[in-house]
Design a protein around this motif. Structure first.
Motif, PDB file in Angstrom:
ATOM      1  N   LEU A 192       0.831  -1.202   0.000  1.00  0.00           N
ATOM      2  CA  LEU A 192       0.000   0.000   0.000  1.00  0.00           C
ATOM      3  C   LEU A 192       0.865   1.252   0.000  1.00  0.00           C
ATOM      4  O   LEU A 192       0.561   2.233  -0.689  1.00  0.00           O
ATOM      5  N   TYR A 193       1.946   1.223   0.761  1.00  0.00           N
ATOM      6  CA  TYR A 193       2.887   2.349   0.787  1.00  0.00           C
ATOM      7  C   TYR A 193       3.464   2.609  -0.606  1.00  0.00           C
ATOM      8  O   TYR A 193       3.537   3.748  -1.067  1.00  0.00           O
ATOM      9  N   LEU A 194       3.874   1.534  -1.274  1.00  0.00           N
ATOM     10  CA  LEU A 194       4.414   1.663  -2.635  1.00  0.00           C
ATOM     11  C   LEU A 194       3.365   2.234  -3.590  1.00  0.00           C
ATOM     12  O   LEU A 194       3.668   3.100  -4.415  1.00  0.00           O
ATOM     13  N   PHE A 195       2.149   1.733  -3.494  1.00  0.00           N
ATOM     14  CA  PHE A 195       1.083   2.173  -4.386  1.00  0.00           C
ATOM     15  C   PHE A 195       0.763   3.655  -4.169  1.00  0.00           C
ATOM     16  O   PHE A 195       0.612   4.412  -5.135  1.00  0.00           O
ATOM     17  N   LEU A 196       0.683   4.069  -2.912  1.00  0.00           N
ATOM     18  CA  LEU A 196       0.389   5.469  -2.624  1.00  0.00           C
ATOM     19  C   LEU A 196       1.517   6.379  -3.094  1.00  0.00           C
ATOM     20  O   LEU A 196       1.269   7.494  -3.561  1.00  0.00           O
ATOM     21  N   TRP A 197       2.758   5.914  -2.950  1.00  0.00           N
ATOM     22  CA  TRP A 197       3.883   6.711  -3.467  1.00  0.00           C
ATOM     23  C   TRP A 197       3.751   6.913  -4.967  1.00  0.00           C
ATOM     24  O   TRP A 197       4.012   8.008  -5.471  1.00  0.00           O
ATOM     25  N   LEU A 198       3.336   5.882  -5.676  1.00  0.00           N
ATOM     26  CA  LEU A 198       3.237   5.955  -7.126  1.00  0.00           C
ATOM     27  C   LEU A 198       2.112   6.876  -7.589  1.00  0.00           C
ATOM     28  O   LEU A 198       2.251   7.582  -8.593  1.00  0.00           O
ATOM     29  N   ILE A 199       0.986   6.890  -6.877  1.00  0.00           N
ATOM     30  CA  ILE A 199      -0.179   7.652  -7.351  1.00  0.00           C
ATOM     31  C   ILE A 199      -0.437   8.918  -6.538  1.00  0.00           C
ATOM     32  O   ILE A 199      -1.388   9.648  -6.825  1.00  0.00           O
ATOM     33  N   GLU A 200       0.404   9.199  -5.567  1.00  0.00           N
ATOM     34  CA  GLU A 200       0.183  10.345  -4.678  1.00  0.00           C
ATOM     35  C   GLU A 200       0.019  11.652  -5.458  1.00  0.00           C
ATOM     36  O   GLU A 200      -0.899  12.430  -5.211  1.00  0.00           O
ATOM     37  N   GLY A 201       0.913  11.894  -6.410  1.00  0.00           N
ATOM     38  CA  GLY A 201       0.819  13.118  -7.200  1.00  0.00           C
ATOM     39  C   GLY A 201      -0.449  13.168  -8.028  1.00  0.00           C
ATOM     40  O   GLY A 201      -1.059  14.241  -8.188  1.00  0.00           O
ATOM     41  N   GLY A 202      -0.861  12.005  -8.576  1.00  0.00           N
ATOM     42  CA  GLY A 202      -2.095  11.964  -9.347  1.00  0.00           C
ATOM     43  C   GLY A 202      -3.307  12.294  -8.501  1.00  0.00           C
ATOM     44  O   GLY A 202      -4.246  12.963  -8.953  1.00  0.00           O
ATOM     45  N   LEU A 203      -3.321  11.835  -7.256  1.00  0.00           N
ATOM     46  CA  LEU A 203      -4.421  12.177  -6.354  1.00  0.00           C
ATOM     47  C   LEU A 203      -4.472  13.677  -6.115  1.00  0.00           C
ATOM     48  O   LEU A 203      -5.553  14.285  -6.105  1.00  0.00           O
ATOM     49  N   ARG A 204      -3.316  14.285  -5.947  1.00  0.00           N
ATOM     50  CA  ARG A 204      -3.254  15.719  -5.656  1.00  0.00           C
ATOM     51  C   ARG A 204      -3.561  16.561  -6.887  1.00  0.00           C
ATOM     52  O   ARG A 204      -3.997  17.715  -6.749  1.00  0.00           O
ATOM     53  N   ARG A 205      -3.356  16.010  -8.068  1.00  0.00           N
ATOM     54  CA  ARG A 205      -3.546  16.788  -9.294  1.00  0.00           C
ATOM     55  C   ARG A 205      -4.881  16.507  -9.971  1.00  0.00           C
ATOM     56  O   ARG A 205      -5.486  17.410 -10.549  1.00  0.00           O
ATOM     57  N   TRP A 206      -5.340  15.248  -9.951  1.00  0.00           N
ATOM     58  CA  TRP A 206      -6.474  14.852 -10.779  1.00  0.00           C
ATOM     59  C   TRP A 206      -7.744  14.551  -9.989  1.00  0.00           C
ATOM     60  O   TRP A 206      -8.815  15.049 -10.324  1.00  0.00           O
ATOM     61  N   PHE A 207      -7.638  13.737  -8.972  1.00  0.00           N
ATOM     62  CA  PHE A 207      -8.833  13.172  -8.350  1.00  0.00           C
ATOM     63  C   PHE A 207      -9.273  13.889  -7.074  1.00  0.00           C
ATOM     64  O   PHE A 207     -10.459  14.003  -6.811  1.00  0.00           O
ATOM     65  N   LEU A 208      -8.299  14.337  -6.271  1.00  0.00           N
ATOM     66  CA  LEU A 208      -8.629  15.038  -5.030  1.00  0.00           C
ATOM     67  C   LEU A 208      -7.847  16.348  -4.943  1.00  0.00           C
ATOM     68  O   LEU A 208      -7.073  16.575  -4.003  1.00  0.00           O
ATOM     69  N   PRO A 209      -8.019  17.236  -5.935  1.00  0.00           N
ATOM     70  CA  PRO A 209      -7.210  18.468  -5.945  1.00  0.00           C
ATOM     71  C   PRO A 209      -7.449  19.351  -4.730  1.00  0.00           C
ATOM     72  O   PRO A 209      -6.557  20.088  -4.313  1.00  0.00           O
ATOM     73  N   GLY A 210      -8.641  19.295  -4.157  1.00  0.00           N
ATOM     74  CA  GLY A 210      -8.923  20.106  -2.981  1.00  0.00           C
ATOM     75  C   GLY A 210      -8.171  19.659  -1.742  1.00  0.00           C
ATOM     76  O   GLY A 210      -8.092  20.411  -0.764  1.00  0.00           O
ATOM     77  N   LEU A 211      -7.619  18.441  -1.785  1.00  0.00           N
ATOM     78  CA  LEU A 211      -6.863  17.904  -0.653  1.00  0.00           C
ATOM     79  C   LEU A 211      -5.375  17.802  -0.974  1.00  0.00           C
ATOM     80  O   LEU A 211      -4.664  16.966  -0.405  1.00  0.00           O
ATOM     81  N   ALA A 212      -4.899  18.654  -1.867  1.00  0.00           N
ATOM     82  CA  ALA A 212      -3.510  18.571  -2.315  1.00  0.00           C
ATOM     83  C   ALA A 212      -2.525  18.699  -1.161  1.00  0.00           C
ATOM     84  O   ALA A 212      -1.528  17.974  -1.096  1.00  0.00           O
ATOM     85  N   THR A 213      -2.791  19.597  -0.215  1.00  0.00           N
ATOM     86  CA  THR A 213      -1.867  19.780   0.906  1.00  0.00           C
ATOM     87  C   THR A 213      -1.935  18.634   1.902  1.00  0.00           C
ATOM     88  O   THR A 213      -0.888  18.072   2.275  1.00  0.00           O
ATOM     89  N   PRO A 214      -3.112  18.206   2.380  1.00  0.00           N
ATOM     90  CA  PRO A 214      -3.142  17.061   3.311  1.00  0.00           C
ATOM     91  C   PRO A 214      -2.582  15.784   2.718  1.00  0.00           C
ATOM     92  O   PRO A 214      -2.009  14.955   3.442  1.00  0.00           O
ATOM     93  N   LEU A 215      -2.717  15.608   1.392  1.00  0.00           N
ATOM     94  CA  LEU A 215      -2.221  14.380   0.767  1.00  0.00           C
ATOM     95  C   LEU A 215      -0.696  14.301   0.736  1.00  0.00           C
ATOM     96  O   LEU A 215      -0.136  13.271   0.361  1.00  0.00           O
ATOM     97  N   LEU A 216      -0.023  15.391   1.129  1.00  0.00           N
ATOM     98  CA  LEU A 216       1.433  15.336   1.252  1.00  0.00           C
ATOM     99  C   LEU A 216       1.863  14.255   2.233  1.00  0.00           C
ATOM    100  O   LEU A 216       2.935  13.655   2.088  1.00  0.00           O
ATOM    101  N   VAL A 217       1.022  14.026   3.241  1.00  0.00           N
ATOM    102  CA  VAL A 217       1.379  13.066   4.289  1.00  0.00           C
ATOM    103  C   VAL A 217       0.482  11.836   4.237  1.00  0.00           C
ATOM    104  O   VAL A 217       0.270  11.180   5.257  1.00  0.00           O
ATOM    105  N   VAL A 218      -0.036  11.495   3.056  1.00  0.00           N
ATOM    106  CA  VAL A 218      -0.975  10.374   2.944  1.00  0.00           C
ATOM    107  C   VAL A 218      -0.321   9.045   3.294  1.00  0.00           C
ATOM    108  O   VAL A 218      -0.993   8.112   3.754  1.00  0.00           O
TER     109      VAL A 218
END
Length: 477
Positions: free
Chosen positions: A30-56
């Motif tokens: 799960l850690y590996l997967f989140l590292w891979l898609i973390e930027g995509g979450l912040r840019r595409w799917f959950l842009p309103g949570l871009a700052t909290p997702l820094l520590v996802v």
């Protein structure tokens, strides 16, 4: 070691037990997967949570730590002990004589120390079959990932695939050449692909050394890894792949793996990879853009020696000339710290990692933190050398990205921090002695009862203790 009892005279039966590290391994995936898609979450799917997702990934790391403590695989070595001393000291100095911001200090400690124990936990619980499977998954991912880079290369910055942090239509690509931008993939910036593809390349050579790379995967993934060079327009990606490829070739030669059969397979795979590169539409345009980028950023700035080596060595040496006794406090030179402090993104006193550490910690704390990093690097190099003495040369290509990210990775940037932890953990896991085994034994406990000793758990414990240097490799044989 697990013990089970059977009555005398009955046929011994091996008791079954669930894998005690299963949840930890799931957490690592799960850690590996989140590292891979973390930027995509912040840019595409959950842009309103871009700052909290820094520590996802932080809650996942903490959950892994809790499970590791519960299962008795929490690492106990001088590095983790030093971390537990430096982390509170760093926080205390930042909040008292440094910038004084509790949130920024906490974030700085998080960047420098929180994820470090995960390196040793990955090494302790990841088995050889887990590493083989992980590398195969990584290479299959490299194929669609390169297609994403190509799509971003040809799409305008306002396109959805190139959205910036928070869904910004200004784009996430950095300027490249010929009107093209350096694509970020699923990350926030080009830093992600520049660190991901050397790890893909290390996985490719790891499987080749292990002779577990099929024709299809060898050619398709090899072509994807090569195609990423021009379409990324990234010099860092190019040099990263070259360094890994050099180490991989050295591992093949030193390990005696270059048999006629392997050379034949490699030739066929190479033909497939080159065919993919040549036949992919637009490759010539990508190479042209990369060439212009190389000329403008390298040739016109004093050549390779000055633009590459001078930049790297300068980033390591120059910060020592301006270091003070007490720094400005941990976290202040991270982008998140600058955003909290000034309201604008930036790197504060230094963009380079060595400059950041010395600017934040000064002589009093910066030197110990740098020493901690160098000791960690020396430990990984020592383990890799021991593995090669046992003819396990597949660890060598894994060492290159781990060493590169430890030396130069910007841990204040969440993507670089993740790639450093992952690369170091996988490298250490690949150095474990795969030949160590213990034969099952039945030790009489009394006249009427006998104890079954399960060798797998005992061997796992010995290997785990070896990773932390607690026993000699011959103990228990």
């Amino acid at each position: 070691m697990v013990e089970g009892s059977v009555n005398h005279g009955e046929r011994p039966r091996v008791a079954s037990q669930a894998d005690p590290f299963r949840l930890i391994r799931m957490g690592i995936w799960l850690y590996l997967f989140l590292w891979l898609i973390e930027g995509g979450l912040r840019r595409w799917f959950l842009p309103g949570l871009a700052t909290p997702l820094l520590v996802v990934r932080d809650p996942v790391a903490l959950a892994i730590y809790w499970l590791a403590l519960k299962q008795g695989v929490w690492p106990r070595n001088i590095l983790v002990t030093a971390m537990l001393f430096l982390a509170p000291l760093s926080w205390m100095l930042a909040t008292t004589v440094g910038h004084g911001n509790l949130v920024i200090a906490t974030y700085g400690v998080r960047c420098d120390f929180l994820h470090v124990p995960l390196i040793f936990i990955i090494a302790r619980v990841m088995r050889r079959k887990d590493l083989d499977g992980l590398c195969k998954v990584a290479l299959w991912i490299s194929i669609p990932y390169t297609l994403l880079l190509i799509l971003q290369f040809y799409s305008p910055q306002s396109a959805w695939v190139n959205r910036g942090l928070g869904g910004s239509t200004g784009g996430a690509g950095f300027s490249g050449a010929l009107g093209k931008f350096r694509p970020p993939g699923t990350f926030s910036f080009i830093t992600g692909p520049a660190q991901l593809y050397p790890m893909f390349c290390a996985a490719w050579f790891y499987l080749l050394c292990r002779r577990k790379l099929s024709f299809a995967l060898m050619g398709l993934a090899g072509g994807a890894i090569l195609l990423a060079i021009p379409f990324s327009i990234s010099r860092s990606l190019l040099f990263g792949e070259l360094l890994v490829a050099s180490a991989g070739c050295a591992a093949l030669v030193a390990g005696g793996s270059l048999t006629p059969q392997l050379l034949g397979r490699a030739a066929i795979g190479g033909v497939i990879a080159l065919a993919i590169v040549v036949l992919t539409p637009g490759t010539s345009e990508a190479f042209a853009a990369f060439g212009v980028r190389w000329k403008s950023a390298t040739t016109q700035h004093g050549g390779m020696e000055h633009a590459i080596l001078g930049r790297v060595l300068g980033g390591i040496i120059e910060p020592f000339s301006t270091v003070g006794t007490i720094g400005s406090g941990t976290g202040i030179s991270t982008q998140a710290g600058q955003k909290l402090l000034t309201g604008e993104r930036g790197f504060g006193e230094s963009e380079g990692e060595w400059g950041r550490i010395l600017a934040e910690g000064g002589v009093l704390l910066g030197f110990p933190i740098l020493g901690f990093r160098m000791l960690l690097l020396a430990f990984i190099c020592w383990r890799t050398c021991r593995a090669m003495l046992r003819a396990q040369f597949e660890a060598l290509p894994m060492l290159v990205p781990a060493a590169q990210f430890l030396l130069l990775g910007q841990w204040g940037q969440t993507t670089s921090l993740g790639s450093s932890i992952i690369a170091c953990g996988i490298c250490l896991a690949s150095t474990k002695n795969i030949r160590q085994s213990i034969n099952p034994v039945c030790m009489p406990k009394s006249r009427h009862r006998r104890t079954l000793v399960f060798p797998v758990d005992h061997a796992s414990e010995l290997i785990s203790r070896q990773v932390n240097g607690l026993v000699k490799p011959t103990e228990g044989r």
